[in-house]
Design a protein around this motif. Structure first.
Motif, PDB file in Angstrom:
ATOM      1  N   GLU A  45     -14.381 -39.710 -42.263  1.00  0.00           N
ATOM      2  CA  GLU A  45     -15.279 -38.557 -42.125  1.00  0.00           C
ATOM      3  C   GLU A  45     -14.807 -37.384 -42.972  1.00  0.00           C
ATOM      4  N   LYS A  76     -13.402 -53.803 -45.970  1.00  0.00           N
ATOM      5  CA  LYS A  76     -13.740 -53.642 -44.555  1.00  0.00           C
ATOM      6  C   LYS A  76     -13.810 -52.168 -44.173  1.00  0.00           C
ATOM      7  N   SER A  77     -12.898 -51.355 -44.704  1.00  0.00           N
ATOM      8  CA  SER A  77     -12.905 -49.920 -44.409  1.00  0.00           C
ATOM      9  C   SER A  77     -13.944 -49.176 -45.237  1.00  0.00           C
ATOM     10  N   PRO A  80     -17.895 -48.628 -43.399  1.00  0.00           N
ATOM     11  CA  PRO A  80     -18.309 -47.416 -42.685  1.00  0.00           C
ATOM     12  C   PRO A  80     -18.328 -46.179 -43.579  1.00  0.00           C
ATOM     13  N   LYS A  83     -21.534 -46.480 -45.585  1.00  0.00           N
ATOM     14  CA  LYS A  83     -22.655 -46.323 -44.658  1.00  0.00           C
ATOM     15  C   LYS A  83     -22.921 -44.856 -44.387  1.00  0.00           C
ATOM     16  N   ARG A  84     -21.868 -44.086 -44.164  1.00  0.00           N
ATOM     17  CA  ARG A  84     -22.030 -42.651 -43.921  1.00  0.00           C
ATOM     18  C   ARG A  84     -22.562 -41.938 -45.174  1.00  0.00           C
ATOM     19  N   GLU A  87     -26.178 -42.505 -45.367  1.00  0.00           N
ATOM     20  CA  GLU A  87     -26.881 -41.684 -44.370  1.00  0.00           C
ATOM     21  C   GLU A  87     -27.088 -40.264 -44.878  1.00  0.00           C
ATOM     22  N   TYR A 112     -24.696 -51.529 -48.948  1.00  0.00           N
ATOM     23  CA  TYR A 112     -24.280 -50.142 -49.138  1.00  0.00           C
ATOM     24  C   TYR A 112     -23.896 -49.746 -50.560  1.00  0.00           C
TER      25      TYR A 112
END
Length: 237
Positions: A45, A76-77, A80, A83-84, A87, A112
């Motif tokens: 984040e 794998k990391s 996300p 993906k963010r 978004e 992605y």
């Protein structure tokens, strides 16, 4: 981390260089990223927020590129993370050698990754092994085929080293192999340089290409002319 990358995909980009690579390319200009140990951990984040602070600079074309090292070692990391970014409406790009095609990688690619920049090291097995320090060049070509079958955008990158990768024969092989690919938007040629030698020396490693010379402008122009016979967009960086 680079906040204003202009040679790592379309537009202005935030570039995240990830630690670790299974190849040991003789010309690597980031040899400090080869070791899979080390590096600095970042919260996903926090990286997204950093990208959001830069979003106004990205414009219509820019975004975030992950490079390395080999970023797909951490696929794998990256799922996300990307993906963010998606978004938040931020363009995503992976600069990869295409040596991994496991489940996390295919999920990342299919869902992605807006763009993949695929590094083609060499067109024959003997040259690949000598240059990249690993066997089986076909894994990279299998990766390219997977991306082509997905119908998603891809750029190719190719380092020009006189007499080693920059020969008419090898350039024509590159063109003939990929000429019918529909997803390739651009070929980026990277003229060989020696700017990373000091990093090899700092690591105490022997730089095996110290006797290699840089391309003349005429050689670069000739390489572009050959590949222009096969592709719509060829650029020498």
């Amino acid at each position: 981390m680079e906040s204003f990358g202009t040679h790592d995909g379309p537009g202005i980009r935030m570039v995240v260089f990830l630690q670790g690579c299974k190849l040991r390319c003789q010309y690597c200009h980031n040899p400090d990223t080869i070791d899979t140990q080390g590096g600095t951990e970042y919260n996903i984040e926090d990286l997204v927020q950093r990208a959001l602070r830069m979003k106004s600079y990205f414009g219509d074309k820019g975004g975030v590129t992950v490079s390395g090292g080999e970023p797909l070692l951490q696929a794998k990391s990256l799922i996300p993370f990307f993906k963010r970014l998606k978004e938040e409406g931020i363009h995503t790009n992976i600069d990869t050698n295409g040596r991994l095609l496991n489940h996390p990688t295919t999920e990342l690619l299919d869902k992605y990754a807006d763009l993949v920049m695929l590094d083609i090291k060499h067109m024959n097995e003997e040259g690949f092994q000598k240059l990249a320090g690993a066997k089986n060049k076909e894994t990279t070509f299998n990766f390219a085929k997977y991306r082509e079958d997905s119908g998603k955008k891809m750029w190719l990158r190719y380092v020009l080293i006189p007499e080693i990768t920059n020969t008419p024969e090898l350039l024509h092989q590159l063109g003939n192999y990929f000429k019918d690919y529909k997803t390739i938007e651009k070929i980026e040629l990277q003229p060989y340089h020696k700017l990373g030698i000091h990093k090899w020396e700092a690591l105490g490693w022997d730089y095996e290409l110290k006797d290699a010379r840089e391309n003349t402008q005429e050689e670069i122009d000739a390489a572009v002319a050959i590949l222009n016979q096969y592709f719509k967009d060829v650029k020498a960086n």
